[in-house]
Design an enzyme around this catalytic site. Sequence first.
Site, PDB file in Angstrom:
ATOM      1  N   GLU A  79       1.051  -1.164  -0.007  1.00  0.00           N
ATOM      2  CA  GLU A  79      -0.024   0.070   0.093  1.00  0.00           C
ATOM      3  C   GLU A  79       0.830   1.336  -0.058  1.00  0.00           C
ATOM      4  O   GLU A  79       0.516   2.384   0.396  1.00  0.00           O
ATOM      5  CB  GLU A  79      -0.928  -0.051   1.195  1.00  0.00           C
ATOM      6  N   CYS A 111      -3.203  -3.643   4.360  1.00  0.00           N
ATOM      7  CA  CYS A 111      -2.273  -4.707   4.878  1.00  0.00           C
ATOM      8  C   CYS A 111      -2.643  -6.149   4.328  1.00  0.00           C
ATOM      9  O   CYS A 111      -1.905  -7.193   4.803  1.00  0.00           O
ATOM     10  CB  CYS A 111      -2.247  -4.789   6.392  1.00  0.00           C
ATOM     11  N   HIS A 233      -2.083 -10.332  11.913  1.00  0.00           N
ATOM     12  CA  HIS A 233      -1.620  -9.201  11.348  1.00  0.00           C
ATOM     13  C   HIS A 233      -1.251  -8.501  12.675  1.00  0.00           C
ATOM     14  O   HIS A 233      -2.220  -8.302  13.434  1.00  0.00           O
ATOM     15  CB  HIS A 233      -2.690  -8.592  10.389  1.00  0.00           C
TER      16      HIS A 233
HETATM   17  N1  COA Z   1       1.422   1.773  30.871  1.00  0.00           N
HETATM   18  C1  COA Z   1       0.986   0.827  30.179  1.00  0.00           C
HETATM   19  N2  COA Z   1       0.063   0.735  29.307  1.00  0.00           N
HETATM   20  C2  COA Z   1      -0.477   1.931  28.911  1.00  0.00           C
HETATM   21  C3  COA Z   1      -0.162   3.154  29.486  1.00  0.00           C
HETATM   22  C4  COA Z   1       0.938   2.854  30.439  1.00  0.00           C
HETATM   23  N3  COA Z   1       1.434   4.086  31.354  1.00  0.00           N
HETATM   24  N4  COA Z   1      -0.815   4.230  29.056  1.00  0.00           N
HETATM   25  C5  COA Z   1      -1.634   3.479  28.198  1.00  0.00           C
HETATM   26  N5  COA Z   1      -1.417   2.240  28.169  1.00  0.00           N
HETATM   27  C6  COA Z   1      -2.187   1.476  27.281  1.00  0.00           C
HETATM   28  C7  COA Z   1      -3.827   1.619  27.181  1.00  0.00           C
HETATM   29  O1  COA Z   1      -4.470   1.159  28.157  1.00  0.00           O
HETATM   30  C8  COA Z   1      -4.026   1.002  25.905  1.00  0.00           C
HETATM   31  O2  COA Z   1      -4.219  -0.494  26.071  1.00  0.00           O
HETATM   32  P1  COA Z   1      -5.429  -1.264  25.447  1.00  0.00           P
HETATM   33  O3  COA Z   1      -5.459  -0.836  23.985  1.00  0.00           O
HETATM   34  O4  COA Z   1      -5.249  -2.778  25.782  1.00  0.00           O
HETATM   35  O5  COA Z   1      -6.692  -0.603  26.147  1.00  0.00           O
HETATM   36  C9  COA Z   1      -2.738   1.211  25.102  1.00  0.00           C
HETATM   37  O6  COA Z   1      -1.528   1.450  25.948  1.00  0.00           O
HETATM   38  C10 COA Z   1      -2.906   2.527  23.872  1.00  0.00           C
HETATM   39  O7  COA Z   1      -3.483   3.639  24.683  1.00  0.00           O
HETATM   40  P2  COA Z   1      -4.492   4.367  24.266  1.00  0.00           P
HETATM   41  O8  COA Z   1      -4.722   5.350  25.066  1.00  0.00           O
HETATM   42  O9  COA Z   1      -5.690   3.558  23.482  1.00  0.00           O
HETATM   43  O10 COA Z   1      -3.649   5.044  22.940  1.00  0.00           O
HETATM   44  P3  COA Z   1      -3.849   6.020  21.646  1.00  0.00           P
HETATM   45  O11 COA Z   1      -5.029   6.740  21.819  1.00  0.00           O
HETATM   46  O12 COA Z   1      -2.760   6.633  21.531  1.00  0.00           O
HETATM   47  O13 COA Z   1      -4.073   5.051  20.452  1.00  0.00           O
HETATM   48  C11 COA Z   1      -3.695   3.455  18.778  1.00  0.00           C
HETATM   49  C12 COA Z   1      -3.395   3.741  20.395  1.00  0.00           C
HETATM   50  C13 COA Z   1      -3.042   1.975  18.437  1.00  0.00           C
HETATM   51  C14 COA Z   1      -4.940   3.003  18.290  1.00  0.00           C
HETATM   52  C15 COA Z   1      -2.854   4.371  17.793  1.00  0.00           C
HETATM   53  O14 COA Z   1      -1.594   4.358  18.010  1.00  0.00           O
HETATM   54  C16 COA Z   1      -3.429   4.119  16.294  1.00  0.00           C
HETATM   55  O15 COA Z   1      -4.346   4.706  15.922  1.00  0.00           O
HETATM   56  N6  COA Z   1      -2.412   3.324  15.478  1.00  0.00           N
HETATM   57  C17 COA Z   1      -2.764   3.130  14.414  1.00  0.00           C
HETATM   58  C18 COA Z   1      -4.030   2.406  14.022  1.00  0.00           C
HETATM   59  C19 COA Z   1      -3.709   1.085  13.957  1.00  0.00           C
HETATM   60  O16 COA Z   1      -2.598   0.566  13.920  1.00  0.00           O
HETATM   61  N7  COA Z   1      -4.985   0.345  13.902  1.00  0.00           N
HETATM   62  C20 COA Z   1      -4.826  -1.134  14.136  1.00  0.00           C
HETATM   63  C21 COA Z   1      -5.799  -1.656  13.132  1.00  0.00           C
HETATM   64  S1  COA Z   1      -5.129  -2.200  11.602  1.00  0.00           S
END
Ligand code: COA
Length: 389
Positions: A79, A111, A233
């Site tokens: 992609e 992906c 994935h």
């Molecule tokens: N210690 C340990 N874990 C922690 C933490 C800390 N201090 N602070 C946050 N976390 C955990 C949260 O509890 C969460 O865990 P969970 O998903 O099991 O609930 C995780 O870390 C991520 O935290 P969150 O607040 O949800 O992160 P975010 O709002 O920054 O978003 C993604 C995370 C992955 C959604 C974001 O990086 C993203 O959009 N990535 C690209 C999209 C993607 O990869 N999509 C997947 C489908 S293909």
Amino acid sequence: MDIGIDKIGFYTPNVYVDMEKLAEVRGVDPAKYTIGIGQEKMSIAPLHHDSVSLAANAALSILDDEDREKIDFVLFGSESGVDHSKSGAVWVHNLAGIQQNARCVELKQACYGATAGIKMAMGHIALNPDSKVLVLGADIAKYGLNTGGEPTQGAGAVAMVLSQNPRILSLDNDSASMTKDISDFWRPLYSDYAFVDGKFSNEAYLGFLKEVFDNYKEKTGRNLSDFEAMCFHLPYTKMGKKAILALTEDLDESETKRLMDSYHDSIYYNKQVGNVYTGSLYLSLLSLLEQAPEFKAGSRIGLFSYGSGAVGEFFSGIVKPDYKKYLNKDAHESVLDDRRELSIEEYEATLEKALPKDGSDIAIDDEQVNLGKAYLSGIKENVRLYSVK
Ligand code: COA
């Protein structure tokens, strides 16, 4: 006919960012990145590397002269394509020295592209039993600086040779797939950076997993206990843990523990590379096969492919006797260990550096010590110039 993966290799650029250091600069608790998201290091692609050069390096790491003679189909899943018209497969075909009487195409569905390649390769080999097919998954995952997706970037490629009587993994000819038109992740033609609704993409991924796995169980009569391990994935490695928990939520805890044991081996490479989009599932498979203790011949491994937008598929494979002999654990560990760490300033500058978009020429300096065998050396009169060392 027994069709599957006969060879598998990967390549990632030689520079990375340490996730704890990135977290500190972003004012985030480092445990969020390393535990919450599950990433330790993130490979970054310098200008010398695009999806073509990454795929070419992955291919060059596994092909021998017999493969070059027998491969008659190159399928390039990506992609991060570099041209609206010409497929990345044509460049890789040339850079890897594959014989001329071959077909080359590029496949796109987020992906899922490399999985589409695997399915097509299986059909092609069923009709042409002496053929070998080169399937590539190559991408640069970029969300941009200071974005929610920033800690889930990465870059790399996986190359696989598929053939009859494979030496590593036989692929079962039964799988379950599903398509739904949703907007969880996409990248408009004008943008270098992906757009994502992160929470929705997680939900969509898990929803697809549960539906296609139910469908797979119904079609095949198999259930979770038939699998020695599962690979998913991995946009970030915590996603694999979420996937195991989703599949085992109604089951005995011992089933979760059994799958979690191999999960750690299946994420070992991904947590040091980051997201490589269409190659991610296959990087995880490679990590499992190389890092886990040897599975008994005949053990079944489940594979879940998900490409946002969205297409999902659950399929499976059976490990071959002595498959470890045909892997390259030491070489792959060296690809990871020999990388240079970028400071956060260097990372930011590298991520934002872009090729000209106005048609002007560029010669790319040899500023990186180790560029891999194949790399982009410049663009002249709108033609991309690749070199092989
Ligand atoms: N210690 C340990 N874990 C922690 C933490 C800390 N201090 N602070 C946050 N976390 C955990 C949260 O509890 C969460 O865990 P969970 O998903 O099991 O609930 C995780 O870390 C991520 O935290 P969150 O607040 O949800 O992160 P975010 O709002 O920054 O978003 C993604 C995370 C992955 C959604 C974001 O990086 C993203 O959009 N990535 C690209 C999209 C993607 O990869 N999509 C997947 C489908 S293909």
